[in-house]
Design an enzyme around this catalytic site. Structure first.
Site, PDB file in Angstrom:
ATOM      1  N   LYS A  29     -31.583 -27.265  47.687  1.00 54.38           N
ATOM      2  CA  LYS A  29     -31.325 -26.881  49.276  1.00 54.38           C
ATOM      3  C   LYS A  29     -31.843 -27.280  50.160  1.00 54.38           C
ATOM      4  O   LYS A  29     -32.640 -28.267  50.070  1.00 54.38           O
ATOM      5  CB  LYS A  29     -31.094 -25.585  49.392  1.00 54.38           C
ATOM      6  N   PHE A  77     -29.556  -9.439  51.756  1.00 55.10           N
ATOM      7  CA  PHE A  77     -30.214 -10.802  51.638  1.00 55.10           C
ATOM      8  C   PHE A  77     -28.724 -11.495  52.168  1.00 55.10           C
ATOM      9  O   PHE A  77     -29.068 -12.585  52.657  1.00 55.10           O
ATOM     10  CB  PHE A  77     -30.605 -11.631  50.936  1.00 55.10           C
ATOM     11  N   ARG A 125     -29.941 -24.776  33.806  1.00 52.17           N
ATOM     12  CA  ARG A 125     -30.884 -23.154  34.364  1.00 52.17           C
ATOM     13  C   ARG A 125     -31.951 -23.150  33.405  1.00 52.17           C
ATOM     14  O   ARG A 125     -32.902 -22.675  34.168  1.00 52.17           O
ATOM     15  CB  ARG A 125     -29.890 -21.853  33.532  1.00 52.17           C
ATOM     16  N   THR A 184     -34.638 -17.067  39.270  1.00 46.01           N
ATOM     17  CA  THR A 184     -34.184 -17.253  40.881  1.00 46.01           C
ATOM     18  C   THR A 184     -35.133 -16.897  41.536  1.00 46.01           C
ATOM     19  O   THR A 184     -35.536 -17.187  42.531  1.00 46.01           O
ATOM     20  CB  THR A 184     -33.180 -15.867  40.491  1.00 46.01           C
ATOM     21  N   ARG A 189     -37.986 -24.623  39.999  1.00 52.31           N
ATOM     22  CA  ARG A 189     -38.368 -23.605  40.795  1.00 52.31           C
ATOM     23  C   ARG A 189     -39.821 -23.482  40.721  1.00 52.31           C
ATOM     24  O   ARG A 189     -41.196 -22.321  41.596  1.00 52.31           O
ATOM     25  CB  ARG A 189     -37.738 -22.015  41.102  1.00 52.31           C
ATOM     26  N   ASN A 233     -36.007 -21.373  47.257  1.00 52.39           N
ATOM     27  CA  ASN A 233     -35.844 -21.521  46.053  1.00 52.39           C
ATOM     28  C   ASN A 233     -35.977 -22.405  45.736  1.00 52.39           C
ATOM     29  O   ASN A 233     -35.565 -22.829  44.266  1.00 52.39           O
ATOM     30  CB  ASN A 233     -35.255 -20.284  44.736  1.00 52.39           C
ATOM     31  N   HIS A 288     -29.904 -25.286  43.272  1.00 52.17           N
ATOM     32  CA  HIS A 288     -29.282 -23.869  42.534  1.00 52.17           C
ATOM     33  C   HIS A 288     -28.394 -24.917  41.624  1.00 52.17           C
ATOM     34  O   HIS A 288     -28.154 -26.002  41.921  1.00 52.17           O
ATOM     35  CB  HIS A 288     -27.785 -24.017  43.142  1.00 52.17           C
ATOM     36  N   GLU A 308     -16.795 -23.876  40.470  1.00 50.34           N
ATOM     37  CA  GLU A 308     -17.943 -24.109  41.562  1.00 50.34           C
ATOM     38  C   GLU A 308     -17.645 -25.952  41.741  1.00 50.34           C
ATOM     39  O   GLU A 308     -17.750 -26.014  43.333  1.00 50.34           O
ATOM     40  CB  GLU A 308     -19.638 -24.082  41.627  1.00 50.34           C
TER      41      GLU A 308
HETATM   42  P1  GDP Z   1     -29.365 -17.501  40.967  1.00 49.16           P
HETATM   43  O1  GDP Z   1     -28.348 -18.027  40.458  1.00 49.16           O
HETATM   44  O2  GDP Z   1     -30.782 -18.334  40.264  1.00 49.16           O
HETATM   45  O3  GDP Z   1     -29.417 -18.756  42.065  1.00 49.16           O
HETATM   46  O4  GDP Z   1     -29.722 -16.354  41.673  1.00 49.16           O
HETATM   47  P2  GDP Z   1     -28.256 -15.107  42.663  1.00 49.16           P
HETATM   48  O5  GDP Z   1     -27.094 -15.955  42.166  1.00 49.16           O
HETATM   49  O6  GDP Z   1     -28.611 -14.225  41.816  1.00 49.16           O
HETATM   50  O7  GDP Z   1     -28.588 -15.474  43.767  1.00 49.16           O
HETATM   51  C1  GDP Z   1     -27.729 -16.262  44.347  1.00 49.16           C
HETATM   52  C2  GDP Z   1     -29.622 -16.858  44.886  1.00 49.16           C
HETATM   53  O8  GDP Z   1     -29.278 -16.200  46.520  1.00 49.16           O
HETATM   54  C3  GDP Z   1     -30.866 -17.518  45.199  1.00 49.16           C
HETATM   55  O9  GDP Z   1     -30.565 -18.128  44.231  1.00 49.16           O
HETATM   56  C4  GDP Z   1     -31.646 -17.012  46.419  1.00 49.16           C
HETATM   57  O10 GDP Z   1     -31.238 -18.215  47.284  1.00 49.16           O
HETATM   58  C5  GDP Z   1     -30.479 -16.023  47.271  1.00 49.16           C
HETATM   59  N1  GDP Z   1     -31.269 -14.403  46.590  1.00 49.16           N
HETATM   60  C6  GDP Z   1     -30.857 -14.024  45.470  1.00 49.16           C
HETATM   61  N2  GDP Z   1     -32.358 -12.602  45.306  1.00 49.16           N
HETATM   62  C7  GDP Z   1     -32.698 -13.010  46.562  1.00 49.16           C
HETATM   63  C8  GDP Z   1     -33.242 -11.765  47.114  1.00 49.16           C
HETATM   64  O11 GDP Z   1     -33.920 -11.032  47.108  1.00 49.16           O
HETATM   65  N3  GDP Z   1     -34.227 -12.106  49.048  1.00 49.16           N
HETATM   66  C9  GDP Z   1     -33.681 -13.033  48.928  1.00 49.16           C
HETATM   67  N4  GDP Z   1     -33.896 -13.604  50.620  1.00 49.16           N
HETATM   68  N5  GDP Z   1     -32.694 -14.624  49.076  1.00 49.16           N
HETATM   69  C10 GDP Z   1     -32.439 -13.786  47.548  1.00 49.16           C
HETATM   70 MG    MG Z   2     -26.750 -17.984  41.161  1.00 49.29          MG
END
Ligand code: GDP
Ligand code: MG
Length: 162
Positions: free
Chosen positions: A20, A68, A96, A102, A113, A123, A126, A137
Protein backbone atom coordinates in the site's frame (compact mmCIF):
# COMPACT_ATOMS: atom_id res chain seq x y z
CA UNK A 1 2.80 -43.14 -13.49
CA UNK A 2 1.10 -40.79 -11.06
CA UNK A 3 -1.14 -37.92 -12.02
CA UNK A 4 0.66 -34.91 -10.55
CA UNK A 5 -2.16 -32.42 -10.85
CA UNK A 6 -4.50 -34.78 -8.99
CA UNK A 7 -1.98 -35.26 -6.17
CA UNK A 8 -1.36 -31.50 -5.85
CA UNK A 9 -4.51 -29.82 -7.15
CA UNK A 10 -3.65 -26.37 -5.79
CA UNK A 11 0.04 -26.17 -6.63
CA UNK A 12 -0.84 -23.31 -8.98
CA UNK A 13 -2.96 -21.42 -6.47
CA UNK A 14 -2.43 -17.68 -6.78
CA UNK A 15 -2.93 -14.66 -4.55
CA UNK A 16 -2.83 -10.90 -4.94
CA UNK A 17 -0.47 -9.02 -2.64
CA UNK A 18 -0.30 -5.22 -2.74
CA UNK A 19 2.14 -2.97 -0.96
CA UNK A 20 0.00 0.00 0.00
CA UNK A 21 1.09 3.67 -0.35
CA UNK A 22 2.57 3.78 3.19
CA UNK A 23 4.69 0.71 2.43
CA UNK A 24 6.03 2.28 -0.77
CA UNK A 25 6.67 5.64 0.95
CA UNK A 26 8.54 3.89 3.75
CA UNK A 27 10.76 1.97 1.27
CA UNK A 28 9.49 -1.42 2.46
CA UNK A 29 8.97 -2.88 -1.03
CA UNK A 30 12.18 -4.90 -1.09
CA UNK A 31 11.81 -6.32 2.42
CA UNK A 32 8.21 -7.36 1.84
CA UNK A 33 8.91 -9.00 -1.52
CA UNK A 34 11.89 -10.82 -0.01
CA UNK A 35 9.62 -12.59 2.49
CA UNK A 36 7.52 -14.11 -0.29
CA UNK A 37 10.59 -15.08 -2.31
CA UNK A 38 12.32 -16.71 0.63
CA UNK A 39 9.18 -18.62 1.64
CA UNK A 40 9.40 -20.27 -1.78
CA UNK A 41 6.52 -18.74 -3.70
CA UNK A 42 6.79 -17.86 -7.36
CA UNK A 43 6.28 -14.30 -8.61
CA UNK A 44 4.09 -14.34 -11.72
CA UNK A 45 3.02 -10.69 -11.98
CA UNK A 46 4.32 -7.34 -10.74
CA UNK A 47 3.63 -3.67 -11.37
CA UNK A 48 3.62 -0.24 -9.74
CA UNK A 49 0.70 2.08 -10.29
CA UNK A 50 -1.32 5.00 -9.02
CA UNK A 51 -4.67 3.32 -8.42
CA UNK A 52 -7.85 4.81 -9.85
CA UNK A 53 -10.90 5.40 -7.66
CA UNK A 54 -12.84 3.10 -9.98
CA UNK A 55 -10.48 0.16 -9.40
CA UNK A 56 -10.41 0.81 -5.65
CA UNK A 57 -14.18 0.88 -5.37
CA UNK A 58 -14.35 -2.49 -7.14
CA UNK A 59 -11.50 -3.93 -5.08
CA UNK A 60 -13.14 -2.89 -1.80
CA UNK A 61 -16.80 -3.24 -2.90
CA UNK A 62 -17.62 -5.41 0.14
CA UNK A 63 -16.56 -2.59 2.49
CA UNK A 64 -18.51 0.26 0.89
CA UNK A 65 -20.92 0.60 3.83
CA UNK A 66 -18.18 0.71 6.49
CA UNK A 67 -17.57 4.02 8.27
CA UNK A 68 -13.88 3.92 7.35
CA UNK A 69 -14.52 3.33 3.63
CA UNK A 70 -13.99 6.97 2.47
CA UNK A 71 -10.72 7.28 4.39
CA UNK A 72 -9.64 3.85 3.11
CA UNK A 73 -10.05 5.06 -0.48
CA UNK A 74 -8.16 8.29 0.32
CA UNK A 75 -5.34 6.27 1.87
CA UNK A 76 -5.11 3.82 -1.02
CA UNK A 77 -5.03 6.61 -3.60
CA UNK A 78 -2.55 8.78 -1.66
CA UNK A 79 0.42 7.47 -3.68
CA UNK A 80 1.64 4.60 -5.80
CA UNK A 81 1.15 0.98 -4.81
CA UNK A 82 3.13 -2.10 -5.85
CA UNK A 83 0.89 -5.01 -6.72
CA UNK A 84 1.97 -8.58 -7.32
CA UNK A 85 0.65 -12.07 -7.95
CA UNK A 86 2.36 -14.94 -6.14
CA UNK A 87 1.80 -18.60 -6.93
CA UNK A 88 2.25 -21.80 -4.93
CA UNK A 89 0.78 -24.47 -2.69
CA UNK A 90 -1.79 -22.90 -0.33
CA UNK A 91 -0.38 -19.47 -1.11
CA UNK A 92 -3.59 -17.64 -0.09
CA UNK A 93 -3.71 -18.99 3.45
CA UNK A 94 0.05 -18.86 3.95
CA UNK A 95 0.19 -15.25 2.75
CA UNK A 96 -2.54 -14.21 5.18
CA UNK A 97 -0.47 -15.74 7.98
CA UNK A 98 2.67 -13.95 6.75
CA UNK A 99 0.82 -10.61 6.51
CA UNK A 100 -0.83 -10.88 9.92
CA UNK A 101 -4.00 -9.53 11.52
CA UNK A 102 -5.86 -6.67 9.79
CA UNK A 103 -5.30 -4.56 12.88
CA UNK A 104 -1.52 -4.25 13.39
CA UNK A 105 -2.10 -3.87 17.13
CA UNK A 106 -3.27 -7.50 17.08
CA UNK A 107 -0.69 -8.74 14.57
CA UNK A 108 2.02 -11.07 15.80
CA UNK A 109 5.66 -10.10 15.60
CA UNK A 110 7.18 -11.83 12.60
CA UNK A 111 4.27 -10.89 10.36
CA UNK A 112 4.56 -7.99 7.92
CA UNK A 113 1.96 -5.93 9.77
CA UNK A 114 3.32 -7.02 13.16
CA UNK A 115 6.82 -5.92 12.21
CA UNK A 116 6.15 -2.73 10.25
CA UNK A 117 2.94 -1.10 11.50
CA UNK A 118 0.88 -0.28 14.59
CA UNK A 119 -2.48 1.17 13.41
CA UNK A 120 -5.32 -0.29 11.31
CA UNK A 121 -5.56 2.83 9.15
CA UNK A 122 -2.01 2.29 7.81
CA UNK A 123 -1.35 -1.44 7.65
CA UNK A 124 1.21 -1.49 4.81
CA UNK A 125 -0.01 -4.44 2.77
CA UNK A 126 -3.01 -6.17 1.20
CA UNK A 127 -3.46 -9.93 0.81
CA UNK A 128 -6.43 -11.75 -0.74
CA UNK A 129 -8.50 -13.58 1.88
CA UNK A 130 -9.67 -16.67 -0.10
CA UNK A 131 -8.84 -18.45 -3.36
CA UNK A 132 -12.11 -17.15 -4.87
CA UNK A 133 -11.38 -13.60 -3.70
CA UNK A 134 -7.86 -13.90 -5.09
CA UNK A 135 -9.18 -14.89 -8.50
CA UNK A 136 -11.55 -11.93 -8.54
CA UNK A 137 -8.86 -9.49 -7.45
CA UNK A 138 -6.23 -10.81 -9.89
CA UNK A 139 -8.66 -10.35 -12.79
CA UNK A 140 -9.39 -6.85 -11.57
CA UNK A 141 -5.76 -5.71 -11.25
CA UNK A 142 -4.04 -7.65 -14.04
CA UNK A 143 -4.59 -8.51 -17.68
CA UNK A 144 -3.94 -12.20 -18.37
CA UNK A 145 -0.94 -11.32 -20.60
CA UNK A 146 0.69 -9.62 -17.58
CA UNK A 147 0.82 -12.95 -15.70
CA UNK A 148 3.86 -14.96 -16.76
CA UNK A 149 4.15 -18.72 -16.96
CA UNK A 150 7.71 -19.79 -16.12
CA UNK A 151 9.57 -22.65 -14.49
CA UNK A 152 11.29 -21.93 -11.19
CA UNK A 153 14.65 -23.74 -11.01
CA UNK A 154 14.04 -25.01 -7.44
CA UNK A 155 10.49 -26.26 -7.88
CA UNK A 156 11.40 -29.96 -7.84
CA UNK A 157 13.40 -29.34 -4.63
CA UNK A 158 10.92 -27.31 -2.55
CA UNK A 159 7.79 -29.41 -3.13
CA UNK A 160 7.49 -33.11 -3.91
CA UNK A 161 6.20 -33.63 -7.47
CA UNK A 162 5.64 -29.90 -8.01
P1 GDP B 1 -7.69 -7.17 5.32
O1 GDP B 1 -8.27 -8.22 4.41
O2 GDP B 1 -6.88 -7.75 6.46
O3 GDP B 1 -6.90 -6.11 4.58
O4 GDP B 1 -8.91 -6.43 6.05
P2 GDP B 1 -10.37 -6.00 5.50
O5 GDP B 1 -10.63 -6.64 4.16
O6 GDP B 1 -11.34 -6.24 6.59
O7 GDP B 1 -10.22 -4.42 5.33
C1 GDP B 1 -9.55 -3.89 4.23
C2 GDP B 1 -8.69 -2.75 4.68
O8 GDP B 1 -9.52 -1.71 5.22
C3 GDP B 1 -7.72 -3.05 5.81
O9 GDP B 1 -6.54 -3.69 5.38
C4 GDP B 1 -7.45 -1.66 6.34
O10 GDP B 1 -6.55 -0.93 5.48
C5 GDP B 1 -8.82 -1.01 6.23
N1 GDP B 1 -9.55 -1.12 7.49
C6 GDP B 1 -10.16 -2.22 8.00
N2 GDP B 1 -10.74 -1.96 9.18
C7 GDP B 1 -10.49 -0.64 9.42
C8 GDP B 1 -10.82 0.25 10.50
O11 GDP B 1 -11.48 -0.13 11.47
N3 GDP B 1 -10.38 1.54 10.39
C9 GDP B 1 -9.66 1.97 9.31
N4 GDP B 1 -9.28 3.26 9.27
N5 GDP B 1 -9.34 1.17 8.30
C10 GDP B 1 -9.74 -0.12 8.35
MG1 MG C 1 -9.73 -8.09 2.96
Amino acid sequence: HRNKSAAFPDERERTLIAIKPDGVQRRLVGQIMQRFEQRGFKLVGLKMLQVSEDLLSQHYCELRTKPFYPSLLDYMSSGPVVVMVWEGHKVVQTSRTMVGHTNPAEAQAGTVRGDFSFHVSRNVVHASDSPEGAQREIQLWFQSKELLKWECCDQTITCEDA
